[in-house]
Enzyme design. Structure first.
Site, mmCIF file in Angstrom:
data_model
loop_
_atom_site.group_PDB
_atom_site.id
_atom_site.type_symbol
_atom_site.label_atom_id
_atom_site.label_comp_id
_atom_site.label_asym_id
_atom_site.label_seq_id
_atom_site.Cartn_x
_atom_site.Cartn_y
_atom_site.Cartn_z
ATOM 1 N N ARG A 227 0.685 -1.194 0.154
ATOM 2 C CA ARG A 227 0.149 -0.022 -0.054
ATOM 3 C C ARG A 227 0.953 1.447 -0.091
ATOM 4 O O ARG A 227 0.373 2.361 0.072
ATOM 5 C CB ARG A 227 -0.896 -0.048 1.312
ATOM 6 N N ARG B 39 -10.140 6.968 3.702
ATOM 7 C CA ARG B 39 -9.406 6.019 2.894
ATOM 8 C C ARG B 39 -9.008 6.392 1.797
ATOM 9 O O ARG B 39 -8.084 6.045 1.160
ATOM 10 C CB ARG B 39 -10.390 4.616 3.103
#
Ligand SMILES: [Zn+2]
Length: 205
Positions: A88, A159
């Site tokens: 990520r 997010r």
């Protein structure tokens, strides 16, 4: 085959990873799922992760890398996996480069409004764990579907911000390594999967 699935929250990468796992016989490694297990079982990692996740932030790279490294060291996994939700960050990607050699990175491309809407409609079956977006009752188990606790608008926005800042740069990172394959994620699940299947079987898109 050593694969990475890349995409924004709600891009459908979990669903596609499941299909790839079934059809190509790969081990589906979902870091989100592993983390949720840890949360549920209140492990030390889970308790540490909980407060960070609730804020919509990413877990520390070291913690996630250790977790993935553990799994990838298993004989039945190491050359045969699809990673979903990892790496990520660029730092995680660099750490992964030291652990294994990736064959292909599939990037599921979708826009923000589309995925936001999709996440808000998303429900999971507490029994079979399948995810749906068009019903409130599981057609297989006949029980009421539940919403993931982190699927609310505020957390979604947060997010996405984190994704734009930290994960999106991975697209270029893997493009430069000639590993990136892009698919159009706004199509139906089947159509998206067809594009992925084509890439995994041979051709470049
Ligand atoms: Zn079910």
């Amino acid at each position: 085959m050593r694969l990475i699935l890349l995409g924004a929250p709600g891009s459908g990468k979990g669903t596609q990873a499941q299909k790839i796992q079934e059809n190509f016989n790969l081990v589906h490694i979902s870091t989100g799922e592993i983390i949720r297990e840890n949360l549920k079982n209140k492990t030390q990692t889970g308790l540490l992760a909980e407060s960070i996740i609730n804020k919509g932030d990413l877990l520390p790279d070291e913690l996630v890398v250790e977790m993935v490294k553990d799994i990838l060291s298993k004989q039945e996994v190491k050359d045969n996996f699809v990673l979903d939700g990892f790496p990520r960050t660029i730092k995680q990607a660099e750490a992964l480069d030291k652990i294994t050699q990736i064959d292909k990175v599939i990037f599921i491309d979708v826009n923000f409004d589309y995925t936001k809407d999709r996440i808000l409609k998303r429900r999971t079956c507490p029994l079979c764990k399948k995810t749906y977006s068009d019903t409130l009752v599981c057609p297989n188990c006949n029980v009421t579907l539940i919403m993931r606790s982190d699927d609310n608008e505020e957390t979604i926005n947060s997010r996405f911000k984190v994704y734009e800042e930290q994960t999106k740069p991975l697209v270029n990172y893997y493009k430069q390594k000639n590993l990136l394959y892009k698919v159009d994620g706004s199509k139906t699940i089947e159509q998206v999967y067809k594009q992925i299947e084509f890439i995994l079987n041979e051709g470049k898109v």
